[in-house]
Write a protein that holds these residues in place. Sequence first.
Motif, PDB file in Angstrom:
ATOM      1  N   ILE A 165       0.862  -1.176   0.000  1.00 49.82           N
ATOM      2  CA  ILE A 165       0.000   0.000   0.000  1.00 49.82           C
ATOM      3  C   ILE A 165       0.899   1.227   0.000  1.00 49.82           C
ATOM      4  N   GLY A 166       0.702   2.118  -0.966  1.00 46.50           N
ATOM      5  CA  GLY A 166       1.532   3.308  -1.094  1.00 46.50           C
ATOM      6  C   GLY A 166       1.102   4.421  -0.166  1.00 46.50           C
ATOM      7  N   PRO A 167       1.808   5.543  -0.199  1.00 45.48           N
ATOM      8  CA  PRO A 167       1.556   6.644   0.739  1.00 45.48           C
ATOM      9  C   PRO A 167       0.183   7.268   0.601  1.00 45.48           C
ATOM     10  N   SER A 168      -0.457   7.137  -0.543  1.00 48.02           N
ATOM     11  CA  SER A 168      -1.801   7.693  -0.737  1.00 48.02           C
ATOM     12  C   SER A 168      -2.878   6.618  -0.723  1.00 48.02           C
ATOM     13  N   GLY A 169      -2.532   5.452  -0.211  1.00 48.60           N
ATOM     14  CA  GLY A 169      -3.495   4.367  -0.124  1.00 48.60           C
ATOM     15  C   GLY A 169      -3.613   3.546  -1.391  1.00 48.60           C
ATOM     16  N   GLU A 170      -2.744   3.789  -2.377  1.00 48.19           N
ATOM     17  CA  GLU A 170      -2.807   3.062  -3.638  1.00 48.19           C
ATOM     18  C   GLU A 170      -2.117   1.710  -3.510  1.00 48.19           C
ATOM     19  N   GLN A 171      -2.570   0.746  -4.299  1.00 47.61           N
ATOM     20  CA  GLN A 171      -1.923  -0.569  -4.315  1.00 47.61           C
ATOM     21  C   GLN A 171      -0.698  -0.515  -5.224  1.00 47.61           C
ATOM     22  N   LEU A 172       0.392  -1.132  -4.733  1.00 50.90           N
ATOM     23  CA  LEU A 172       1.658  -1.147  -5.454  1.00 50.90           C
ATOM     24  C   LEU A 172       2.217  -2.562  -5.495  1.00 50.90           C
ATOM     25  N   GLY A 173       3.066  -2.809  -6.486  1.00 49.68           N
ATOM     26  CA  GLY A 173       3.707  -4.108  -6.599  1.00 49.68           C
ATOM     27  C   GLY A 173       2.877  -5.087  -7.396  1.00 49.68           C
ATOM     28  N   ASN A 174       3.399  -6.301  -7.514  1.00 53.17           N
ATOM     29  CA  ASN A 174       2.738  -7.298  -8.355  1.00 53.17           C
ATOM     30  C   ASN A 174       1.380  -7.691  -7.792  1.00 53.17           C
ATOM     31  N   PHE A 175       0.486  -8.100  -8.721  1.00 58.44           N
ATOM     32  CA  PHE A 175      -0.940  -8.168  -8.400  1.00 58.44           C
ATOM     33  C   PHE A 175      -1.608  -9.316  -9.146  1.00 58.44           C
ATOM     34  N   PRO A 176      -2.553  -9.981  -8.445  1.00 61.87           N
ATOM     35  CA  PRO A 176      -2.703 -10.023  -6.995  1.00 61.87           C
ATOM     36  C   PRO A 176      -1.617 -10.899  -6.393  1.00 61.87           C
ATOM     37  N   GLN A 177      -1.238 -10.609  -5.163  1.00 66.42           N
ATOM     38  CA  GLN A 177      -0.138 -11.334  -4.540  1.00 66.42           C
ATOM     39  C   GLN A 177      -0.669 -12.445  -3.639  1.00 66.42           C
ATOM     40  N   ALA A 178      -0.205 -13.659  -3.878  1.00 63.63           N
ATOM     41  CA  ALA A 178      -0.680 -14.818  -3.113  1.00 63.63           C
ATOM     42  C   ALA A 178      -0.330 -14.692  -1.635  1.00 63.63           C
ATOM     43  N   PHE A 179       0.883 -14.236  -1.326  1.00 62.53           N
ATOM     44  CA  PHE A 179       1.335 -14.142   0.058  1.00 62.53           C
ATOM     45  C   PHE A 179       0.393 -13.250   0.874  1.00 62.53           C
ATOM     46  N   THR A 180      -0.052 -12.146   0.278  1.00 63.47           N
ATOM     47  CA  THR A 180      -0.974 -11.250   0.969  1.00 63.47           C
ATOM     48  C   THR A 180      -2.275 -11.965   1.295  1.00 63.47           C
ATOM     49  N   HIS A 181      -2.814 -12.693   0.320  1.00 58.48           N
ATOM     50  CA  HIS A 181      -4.095 -13.368   0.543  1.00 58.48           C
ATOM     51  C   HIS A 181      -3.945 -14.532   1.520  1.00 58.48           C
ATOM     52  N   LEU A 182      -2.798 -15.190   1.491  1.00 65.44           N
ATOM     53  CA  LEU A 182      -2.515 -16.224   2.485  1.00 65.44           C
ATOM     54  C   LEU A 182      -2.518 -15.623   3.887  1.00 65.44           C
ATOM     55  N   ALA A 183      -1.820 -14.508   4.052  1.00 63.26           N
ATOM     56  CA  ALA A 183      -1.733 -13.873   5.370  1.00 63.26           C
ATOM     57  C   ALA A 183      -3.087 -13.342   5.820  1.00 63.26           C
ATOM     58  N   LEU A 184      -3.904 -12.881   4.888  1.00 60.81           N
ATOM     59  CA  LEU A 184      -5.265 -12.451   5.232  1.00 60.81           C
ATOM     60  C   LEU A 184      -6.045 -13.619   5.834  1.00 60.81           C
ATOM     61  N   VAL A 185      -5.939 -14.769   5.204  1.00 57.97           N
ATOM     62  CA  VAL A 185      -6.663 -15.952   5.691  1.00 57.97           C
ATOM     63  C   VAL A 185      -6.207 -16.324   7.096  1.00 57.97           C
TER      64      VAL A 185
END
Length: 637
Positions: free
Chosen positions: A573-593
């Motif tokens: 998440i960037g300084p203005s709330g924007e999404q940055l980096g590769n998309f969608p990221q599996a690691f993020t969704h794993l950690a959400l779960v």
Amino acid sequence: MNRYPPIAEHGMVGDLQTAALVSSAGTVDWWCTPRFDSPSIFAALLDSERGGHCRLAAEFPDDDGMTVRQLYLSDTAVLVTRFMAPGGVGEVADFMVPIDSSAPTNTHRLIRVARVVRGSLPFALTCRPRFDYGRASHTLSRTDEHSVLFRGPGTDLHLQSTAGVALLSDGSDITARFTLSAGQAAAIVLTSAASGDPLPPHPSLDGVAEALETCRTFWLSWLRSCTYRGRWQDIVNRSAITLKLLTYAPTGAPIAAATMGLPEQIGGERNWDYRYTWVRDASLSVRALIDLGFQEEAHAFRRWLRERIEIGGSVSADPLQIMYRIDGNPHLTEESLDHLEGYLGSRPVRAGNAAADQLQLDIYGEASDALIVGGDIGAIRGWKALSGVLDWLADHWDQPDEGIWETRGGRQNFTYSRLMTWVAFDRGVRAATDFSRPADVARWTGARDAVFRQIIERGWHDKRQAFVQHYDTDVLDASLLLMPRVGFVSPHDPDWLSTLDAMDEELVSDSLVYRYDPKASPDGLRGSEGTFNLCSFFYVEALARSGRLNQARHAFDKMLTYANHVGLFAEEIGPSGEQLGNFPQAFTHLALVTAAMALDEELEKAETGPRHRDHGHPATHGLTVPDESTGGADARG
């Protein structure tokens, strides 16, 4: 049309061997085929002129008041882009029928269905493929007004349309315009195939409707295996589907993200290729998959991982390397695609990943845990290979490495790397004992205890009152949020709570978490980055397990507001709330779960058990929670 839509303005469709991104403007601006890690056919996300795209959308002047909404059909991977205008309401449904098979195929179909439900709407189609990341030219040949063939090097792309959509040549590209009234529909089908494969059957609306129902039924049926029934059902289901979409069915290997080259800072150089299988990311997913009820997926990855260990063959000649291609190939030669301007000018655009030959000792802990959890350690041959890895690790654990974040600033004695080597020995000792397997248990036990003592003595910083990134710094590192989860320390241990407090002060910004401070701990790269979504969800889990439930729930709810319009997350998440980096990221969704499950579990305990804890402001913690023993193999929260 926006040359570069925000990264978050996309949904993903896929068939379990490849995936495409579709923007909320109806543009397919990313598709690699026949595999996730193949060269692209559409890559407008990385160069709006040279990359190639396929746009199908309702066409209205800007002043006609059209509103566009994008959504998934509930609990499926069918993506709908809806166009609402004074003259009519219509939509484009994008989907790929899953190929849930162990056999890889060169043939993949991306189906796009336009229909109108009220009034009438004009639609426009533009198809401009650019093969091999836009480096290769192609030819265009025509079968009839509804069928054309784009031929690139080694790959054919067939474009076919149903009646009423005449495909017009525009040089070596294709355009079409058509109008639909209420109750009418039209479809185009993009079929990638090996060069010279036969022409696919011509699509009909009935056949497309049947394919749509097959796709929808697959996802609804697959999701019935999910055992999660907690407070955040919808977002957990969406994350589960996303993780499945990012898993290569023929091998069971999950990729880190569907894309390459999307920047961690606009205009910066942190632009990596994530279309490969990281041992760490995939291993950490096993527990989440098991807890969600997806035993088959967990078993498939463990089989893939056991094969990597048994076969060997890493680039460095170590037992494992940090990442592989989805078929297990260890060679990921990195190159800069200098002809592409990069997303919003973010160069270089990299294909391949030179970090594959880095030494990151933590992977042995994650791999050991993944193989041993649930007792799925494989046959005698599998145990022999794993015990050989642990014997190797006993000789090599006490050395600097590049660490979890794949820094390019030189090797250090990273605390997280030591932590996970402790996990490797700890799990190996347990498995050898529990399953009566032959092993040098005394040696592994000695190594485990030596690692533990070293972390306590050198990974702990007295002045900071916290565990730190590596032995020669006072910088904090969010990877250490996993210390309680892996059982190294109780989540209520005073030293752990002190570390968590230090992270609150230094790494956390409005519930969002930075990996570390690159200015204080140079990583060999220019520029900065945003908060790391993976770490933000790890933070939620750590707060919940430490009894800081109000803070954990607030942080989790806050993070969910940064999901995009269809529930997907990029890397940062960037300084203005924007999404940055590769998309969608599996690691993020794993950690959400894992965060959702941990928070659910702790909230249930708090609501049904004795109310002896203060779940308020973190400053009260450690005062109302009974102290528990510190550290080591016997201190588990």
